[in-house]
Design an enzyme around this catalytic site. Structure first.
Site, mmCIF file in Angstrom:
data_model
loop_
_atom_site.group_PDB
_atom_site.id
_atom_site.type_symbol
_atom_site.label_atom_id
_atom_site.label_comp_id
_atom_site.label_asym_id
_atom_site.label_seq_id
_atom_site.Cartn_x
_atom_site.Cartn_y
_atom_site.Cartn_z
ATOM 1 N N LYS A 123 1.070 -1.529 -0.759
ATOM 2 C CA LYS A 123 -0.255 -0.014 -0.013
ATOM 3 C C LYS A 123 0.464 1.748 -0.006
ATOM 4 O O LYS A 123 0.423 2.110 -0.713
ATOM 5 C CB LYS A 123 -0.705 0.175 1.649
ATOM 6 C CG LYS A 123 -2.042 -0.991 1.092
ATOM 7 C CD LYS A 123 -3.217 -0.879 2.167
ATOM 8 C CE LYS A 123 -4.123 -1.917 1.998
ATOM 9 N NZ LYS A 123 -5.449 -2.195 3.325
ATOM 10 N N ASN A 164 -4.847 1.944 -1.792
ATOM 11 C CA ASN A 164 -5.312 0.685 -1.858
ATOM 12 C C ASN A 164 -5.828 0.613 -2.641
ATOM 13 O O ASN A 164 -6.786 -0.800 -3.045
ATOM 14 C CB ASN A 164 -6.091 0.261 -0.249
ATOM 15 C CG ASN A 164 -7.560 1.034 -0.538
ATOM 16 O OD1 ASN A 164 -7.486 2.233 -1.037
ATOM 17 N ND2 ASN A 164 -8.570 0.457 -0.098
ATOM 18 N N ASP A 194 -9.724 2.969 2.517
ATOM 19 C CA ASP A 194 -9.773 2.241 3.690
ATOM 20 C C ASP A 194 -10.802 3.306 4.162
ATOM 21 O O ASP A 194 -11.357 3.048 5.080
ATOM 22 C CB ASP A 194 -8.438 1.428 4.158
ATOM 23 C CG ASP A 194 -8.244 0.182 3.290
ATOM 24 O OD1 ASP A 194 -8.763 0.090 2.641
ATOM 25 O OD2 ASP A 194 -7.021 0.055 3.574
ATOM 26 N N GLY A 232 -2.156 0.687 16.616
ATOM 27 C CA GLY A 232 -1.582 0.324 15.262
ATOM 28 C C GLY A 232 -0.958 1.940 14.675
ATOM 29 O O GLY A 232 -1.559 2.737 14.772
ATOM 30 N N ARG A 246 3.319 -0.170 19.675
ATOM 31 C CA ARG A 246 4.723 -0.646 20.130
ATOM 32 C C ARG A 246 5.628 0.380 19.204
ATOM 33 O O ARG A 246 6.238 0.284 20.953
ATOM 34 C CB ARG A 246 4.622 -2.280 19.240
ATOM 35 C CG ARG A 246 5.730 -2.983 20.091
ATOM 36 C CD ARG A 246 5.050 -4.583 19.405
ATOM 37 N NE ARG A 246 5.176 -4.748 17.776
ATOM 38 C CZ ARG A 246 5.336 -5.401 17.205
ATOM 39 N NH1 ARG A 246 4.699 -6.456 17.666
ATOM 40 N NH2 ARG A 246 5.144 -5.428 15.817
HETATM 41 P P1 NDP Z 1 0.786 -2.806 8.945
HETATM 42 O O1 NDP Z 1 1.499 -3.757 8.566
HETATM 43 O O2 NDP Z 1 1.094 -1.919 7.959
HETATM 44 O O3 NDP Z 1 0.585 -2.603 10.287
HETATM 45 C C1 NDP Z 1 0.633 -3.341 11.310
HETATM 46 C C2 NDP Z 1 0.528 -2.900 12.823
HETATM 47 O O4 NDP Z 1 0.256 -3.748 13.786
HETATM 48 C C3 NDP Z 1 2.138 -2.146 13.366
HETATM 49 O O5 NDP Z 1 1.282 -0.846 14.018
HETATM 50 C C4 NDP Z 1 2.357 -2.568 13.991
HETATM 51 O O6 NDP Z 1 2.846 -2.475 14.683
HETATM 52 C C5 NDP Z 1 0.884 -3.138 14.476
HETATM 53 N N1 NDP Z 1 1.053 -5.016 15.442
HETATM 54 C C6 NDP Z 1 1.564 -5.851 13.984
HETATM 55 N N2 NDP Z 1 1.449 -7.162 15.548
HETATM 56 C C7 NDP Z 1 1.702 -7.107 16.745
HETATM 57 C C8 NDP Z 1 2.409 -7.331 18.377
HETATM 58 N N3 NDP Z 1 1.958 -8.289 18.264
HETATM 59 N N4 NDP Z 1 1.896 -5.602 19.098
HETATM 60 C C9 NDP Z 1 1.516 -4.467 18.521
HETATM 61 N N5 NDP Z 1 1.365 -4.772 17.440
HETATM 62 C C10 NDP Z 1 1.134 -4.871 16.142
HETATM 63 O O7 NDP Z 1 -0.255 -3.194 8.067
HETATM 64 P P2 NDP Z 1 -2.068 -2.546 7.452
HETATM 65 O O8 NDP Z 1 -1.941 -2.096 8.378
HETATM 66 O O9 NDP Z 1 -2.197 -2.643 6.839
HETATM 67 O O10 NDP Z 1 -3.144 -3.827 8.612
HETATM 68 C C11 NDP Z 1 -3.265 -3.612 9.575
HETATM 69 C C12 NDP Z 1 -4.414 -4.638 9.882
HETATM 70 O O11 NDP Z 1 -6.235 -4.428 9.571
HETATM 71 C C13 NDP Z 1 -4.705 -6.391 9.699
HETATM 72 O O12 NDP Z 1 -5.115 -6.370 10.276
HETATM 73 C C14 NDP Z 1 -5.092 -6.057 7.974
HETATM 74 O O13 NDP Z 1 -6.189 -7.191 7.602
HETATM 75 C C15 NDP Z 1 -6.252 -4.883 8.747
HETATM 76 N N6 NDP Z 1 -6.983 -4.050 8.213
HETATM 77 C C16 NDP Z 1 -8.571 -4.473 7.491
HETATM 78 C C17 NDP Z 1 -8.974 -3.634 6.387
HETATM 79 C C18 NDP Z 1 -10.740 -3.851 6.081
HETATM 80 O O14 NDP Z 1 -10.939 -3.232 5.158
HETATM 81 N N7 NDP Z 1 -11.150 -4.369 7.233
HETATM 82 C C19 NDP Z 1 -8.476 -2.807 6.048
HETATM 83 C C20 NDP Z 1 -7.041 -2.721 6.039
HETATM 84 C C21 NDP Z 1 -6.441 -3.451 6.565
HETATM 85 P P3 NDP Z 1 4.869 -1.751 14.388
HETATM 86 O O15 NDP Z 1 4.047 -0.665 13.852
HETATM 87 O O16 NDP Z 1 4.631 -1.532 16.242
HETATM 88 O O17 NDP Z 1 4.820 -3.125 14.545
#
Ligand code: NDP
Length: 299
Positions: A73, A94, A109, A134, A159
């Protein structure tokens, strides 16, 4: 896809992996309902070299547009000819519209989030206090949408705090009078307790057995709790905790449907026909049920 012929228009989704994607089912169902001669295909590309090749090929093919999902993205921004302001602010595209030989990037989104909140919870963020868990692409889209929807206070909890600060910095010129802040999970209790809306935009919840990203006792019955995670067999731990305290809870399926429908609205702009959300929701639910019945995990 019995109707595919030499004149069929293409659409699709680029990402990696794509085995879990509900978008082909949702889109192809709604194209049939709209009566358009379009087909939506998964375009699984494992790396950014592949991404560039596929986007170059799309320029030569009869695509009306395509979606972009994890992990591309952000990378897709540089491959577009033009990017809508909200998508630039979010740092995430997206949806791409192929229009007159140009690739125009959008972020649906954020719009999908607002539409799902309104549609499924009657929630308007204007004047409200919101916490986003997040700071990735999904959080960026939500942050921009909530700024445009005039939330009163937005706190980003992450985090990696520096990533949250970067998101805030990117948006600094656009936040106006909105009270914005970032904090770590250990400092998030007050903001979460005071929030009208808590959004999970992390990937916690995607895997069975994932814990609730925050302590359940920080949630309350007056709140709306939206977990962007969708397509799980059981409700996520956050949704379960929200339900236990009597909060209004939403999973990510409504948002997914609304972002997908908004993409079709953009691609189909000339027709002025609003894409039927119910058709896409029904197709997504049927696809989840089919995978469960076949013993294949929906994600
Ligand atoms: P990214 O990879 O860009 O971001 C992931 C985020 O999750 C980061 O902030 C990361 O924190 C955090 N994270 C991951 N693992 C952990 C953990 N164990 N503890 C704490 N924080 C954690 O992903 P996206 O932003 O693209 O997607 C995030 C979620 O949103 C996914 O589940 C995706 O499926 C969902 N989504 C749903 C949509 C919908 O239409 N319903 C649309 C888009 C996304 P850090 O920066 O600290 O690593």
């Amino acid at each position: 896809m019995a109707g595919i012929n030499g004149g069929t228009t293409l659409a699709g989704v680029i990402g990696w992996p794509l085995g879990h994607s509900l978008s082909p089912a949702m889109h192809n169902a709604v194209y049939a309902e709209l009566g358009v001669d379009w087909v939506y295909v998964p375009l699984a590309v494992p790396d950014e070299v592949g991404l560039r090749r596929v986007v170059a090929a799309i320029r030569s093919l009869p695509f009306v547009g395509f979606n972009v999902t994890m992990p591309y993205k952000a990378a897709i921004l540089d491959l577009c000819d033009e990017v809508a302001t909200a998508a630039q602010m979010a740092g995430a595209v997206n949806t791409v519209h192929c229009s007159d030989g140009r690739l125009i990037g959008y972020n649906t989104d954020g719009r999908g989030l607002l539409e799902a909140l309104e549609r499924d919870a009657g929630f308007d963020p204007a004047g409200k206090s919101v916490v986003i868990l997040g700071a990735g692409g999904a959080a960026g889209g939500a942050f921009v949408a909530l700024i445009l929807a005039r939330a009163e206070r937005i706190t980003i909890v992450n985090r990696d705090i520096s990533r949250a600060e970067q998101l805030l910095d990117r948006m600094a010129a656009n936040t106006g009078r909105i009270d914005v802040a970032v904090c770590s999970y250990s400092d998030a209790e007050k903001a979460i307790r005071e929030a009208d809306l808590v959004i999970n935009a992390t990937s916690i919840g995607m895997r069975p057995g994932d814990p609730c990203p925050i302590p359940a006792q920080w949630l309350s019955s007056t709140q709306v709790v939206l977990d962007m995670v969708y397509g799980t067999v059981e409700p996520t731990a956050l949704v379960t905790c929200g339900m236990a305290v009597g909060a209004t809870t939403l999973d990510g399926l409504g948002m997914l449907v609304c972002q997908g429908a908004t993409a079709v609205d953009i691609w189909n702009g000339a027709s002025q026909v609003r894409t039927p959300r119910e058709t896409m929701l029904h197709a997504a639910r049927s696809e989840i049920d089919r995978r469960v019945a076949e013993g294949a995990p929906p994600r």
